[in-house]
Design a protein around this motif. Structure first.
Motif, short mmCIF file in Angstrom:
data_model
loop_
_atom_site.label_atom_id
_atom_site.label_comp_id
_atom_site.label_asym_id
_atom_site.label_seq_id
_atom_site.Cartn_x
_atom_site.Cartn_y
_atom_site.Cartn_z
N ASP A 285 0.84 -1.20 0.00
CA ASP A 285 0.00 0.00 0.00
C ASP A 285 0.87 1.25 0.00
OD1 ASP A 285 -2.31 -1.43 -0.08
OD2 ASP A 285 -2.48 -1.57 2.12
N LYS A 496 4.86 10.38 -10.74
CA LYS A 496 4.21 9.14 -10.36
C LYS A 496 4.80 7.99 -11.15
CE LYS A 496 -0.17 10.52 -10.92
NZ LYS A 496 -1.56 10.91 -10.69
N HIS A 498 3.35 4.52 -12.83
CA HIS A 498 2.13 3.78 -13.13
C HIS A 498 2.45 2.30 -13.14
CE1 HIS A 498 -0.04 7.35 -15.07
NE2 HIS A 498 1.15 7.80 -14.74
N LEU A 507 -3.19 -0.81 -12.85
CA LEU A 507 -3.42 -1.42 -11.55
C LEU A 507 -3.45 -0.36 -10.45
CD1 LEU A 507 -1.11 -4.58 -11.70
CD2 LEU A 507 -3.60 -4.52 -11.90
N ARG A 508 -2.39 0.43 -10.41
CA ARG A 508 -2.33 1.47 -9.37
C ARG A 508 -1.09 2.33 -9.60
NH1 ARG A 508 -0.76 -0.05 -3.61
NH2 ARG A 508 0.29 1.95 -3.89
N TYR A 509 -1.01 3.41 -8.83
CA TYR A 509 0.19 4.24 -8.86
C TYR A 509 1.16 3.75 -7.80
CZ TYR A 509 -2.49 7.56 -11.63
OH TYR A 509 -3.23 8.14 -12.60
#
Ligand SMILES: [Zn+2]
Ligand SMILES: [Zn+2]
Ligand SMILES: [Zn+2]
Ligand SMILES: [Zn+2]
Length: 548
Positions: A285, A496, A498, A507-509
């Motif tokens: 996370d 960021k 990716h 999927l997410r940063y």
């Protein structure tokens, strides 16, 4: 359809009475109608009868004994490697090793099923290639029309040049003509004047002949004595036009040529690439920074950027390239372990057979064991950009020439094995290829700065997906993939990273604790860690992102 088949069936007649056929005796190979079955069964036959529906006369799903054709096989003789009937078991093969027929059937079907699976595993790929080929066929004429238009444009350019040459030569002739006329005009005038003068002298002489004016004669004598006649006459050459010889081959070399079509073969793999185990990994996370490396590259004059590319060695050190003519090797704790000089700034590099390789000017170069720069191969008039080593043992290189872009698979000696440039519709795949990586499934992934997208093709060069964000704050930079097929894209405008899955889905940063400033270079270290380089600070951050 059904009707025509029925008609075909009914056109076949019973061999006994010429009625339409309904049944078939396999043992006697006789066509029979409903009424003749009874008649036929009464006929004695050494092998007996085997009456089946006429439509299933060819579906032979039983196996007859070779020695006793009237019997179905019911066992398997291992000694003779043959199916046998119940009579054989007790007589002919009595002392042989016998097994259940069902065991043999199971064994054979297992082999057949396995082979069938092997063949079928290729079907998806075949269908994909078929689709690709079909699309290409339907759009190939457009491609050739575009190339013909280019030739036409080149021709028009030449026509224009030739018109200009004609105009220039006309002008030259006009100028010379004018000059020629001028000198002739002057000559004409000069001789007219001279003749007038002579006439004048002659007139005077005639006049004095009849005169006794001695004084006038005395004055005239020196005048006529001193008169100089013209003693020269200039003539001018006539400029001509020399036609240079036209050599059609010579013309062609200046005009351009059509590169011949070439065949490049890529092996089709039968076994589908193993899907890596995804379940054992979890994206953290809050990714953490486990070490920070100041690479110390200077800032470039124009863009003030420092750190451009990096690649990890087998023994977990990272080569870094930046805005100076050297590559630096750091360990993961951030200590500089080695530095080598290269021929240009270290913009694109990768590891290849344990050596660090970089893109030089129109060549791919390698640092040898003795730290000298070795040219692996040249790339003609194409300039290499991103490079990466492929699982196949080849090198994948981004190349650009004018507005053309392609990815080429090279062998270690520089043989071109594959060229990836056009999609199934024969249109260019890329506009500005920069960085490149190969995913675990063989996908070849590049970043395209003009399209501001990540573009993936499969191992065969067939388009897979394109990833971009409709957001002005997005600036795709570099790309890497990890051992489970995640695609990691640095976004140097929005600070960021990716993370995509292997099919290019977001999927997410990844934003590590403390953030990341203009991330550019990226490589995967293993153990769920990646190294990301900040373009402007020259700082590389080692980031733990997977819980492994
Ligand atoms: Zn009949
Ligand atoms: Zn029969
Ligand atoms: Zn038998
Ligand atoms: Zn036997």
């Amino acid at each position: 359809m059904m009707e025509s088949r029925n008609e075909a069936q009914h056109s076949v007649e019973c061999d006994l009475c010429q009625q339409p056929v309904s049944f078939f005796c396999r043992r006697c190979t006789v066509n029979l109608c409903d009424t003749c079955i009874a008649i036929h069964l009464r006929v004695k036959s050494k092998n007996g009868h085997d009456i089946v529906d006429y439509t299933s006369k060819d579906d032979d799903d039983t196996c007859h004994c070779d020695s006793h054709p009237q019997n179905d096989c019911s066992a398997y003789c291992k000694t003779c490697d043959a199916p046998i009937c119940i009579l054989c078991v007790t007589i002919k093969h009595k002392s042989h090793e016998i097994s259940e027929l069902s065991d043999k059937i199971e064994e054979l079907l297992k082999v057949i099923a396995k082979e069938n699976d092997r063949l079928r595993s290729s079907k998806n790929e075949f269908e994909k290639i078929l689709d690709h080929t079909t699309k290409m066929l339907s759009s190939i004429s457009l491609y050739y029309k575009q190339r013909k238009d280019e030739v036409t444009a080149r021709g028009e350019e030449w026509h224009k040049l030739i018109k200009e040459i004609v105009k220039k030569l006309h002008q030259e002739l006009d100028d010379i003509q004018k000059e020629h006329e001028d000198v002739l005009q002057k000559q004409k005038k000069k001789f007219e004047e001279m003749i007038a003068k002579l006439d004048e002298m002659n007139g005077k002489t005639a006049k004095l002949k009849k005169s006794k004016n001695v004084k006038e004669m005395q004055i005239f004598v020196p005048v006529i004595q001193n008169h100089q006649n013209l003693n020269e006459f200039s003539q001018y050459s006539f400029p001509s036009f020399y036609e240079c010889k036209i050599d059609p081959n010579y013309l062609q070399t200046y005009f351009g040529y059509v590169e011949k079509m070439q065949e490049k073969k890529t092996l089709l793999l039968e076994d589908e690439l193993k899907q890596s185990e995804l379940s054992s990994t979890r994206i953290l996370d809050v990714p953490t920074v486990t070490s920070v490396i100041d690479t110390g590259f200077p800032a470039s004059e124009k863009s003030k950027t420092r750190l451009y590319d990096m690649s990890v060695t087998d023994d977990n050190k990272v080569w870094m390239g930046g805005a100076s003519r050297e590559l630096k090797l750091f360990d993961l704790q951030g200590h500089r372990r080695h530095t080598v000089s290269i021929t240009n700034i270290g913009m694109y590099l990768c590891m290849y057979n344990k050596q660090v390789v970089y893109s030089g000017t129109n060549a791919v170069r390698m640092i040898s064991d003795t730290d000298t720069v070795v040219t692996m191969f040249t790339t003609g008039d194409w300039q290499p950009y991103g490079v990466t080593s492929a699982a196949s043992g080849d090198l994948l290189v981004c190349l650009r020439k004018d507005d053309q872009n392609k990815v080429v698979r090279y062998s270690s000696t520089g043989t071109v094995l594959q060229e990836i440039q056009y999609d199934s519709l024969c249109q260019p795949l890329y506009k500005e290829v920069v960085y490149i990586t190969e995913n675990v499934n063989g996908d070849i992934i590049v970043t395209d700065w003009e399209k501001d997208a990540v573009i993936a093709v499969d191992r065969l060069g067939i388009f897979r997906y394109s990833y971009s964000v409709k957001d002005s704050d997005y600036d795709v930079c570099s790309v890497a993939t990890d051992s489970v097929g995640h695609v990691v894209v640095t976004d140097c405008k929005d600070n960021k990273i990716h993370m995509l899955d292997r099919d290019g889905r977001f999927l997410r940063y990844i934003i590590p604790e403390g953030g990341i400033n203009r991330p550019r270079a990226v490589c995967i270290l293993g153990h769920g860690e990646m190294m990301v380089g900040e373009s402007k600070t020259g700082i590389a951050k080692r980031i733990k992102y997977l819980d492994e």
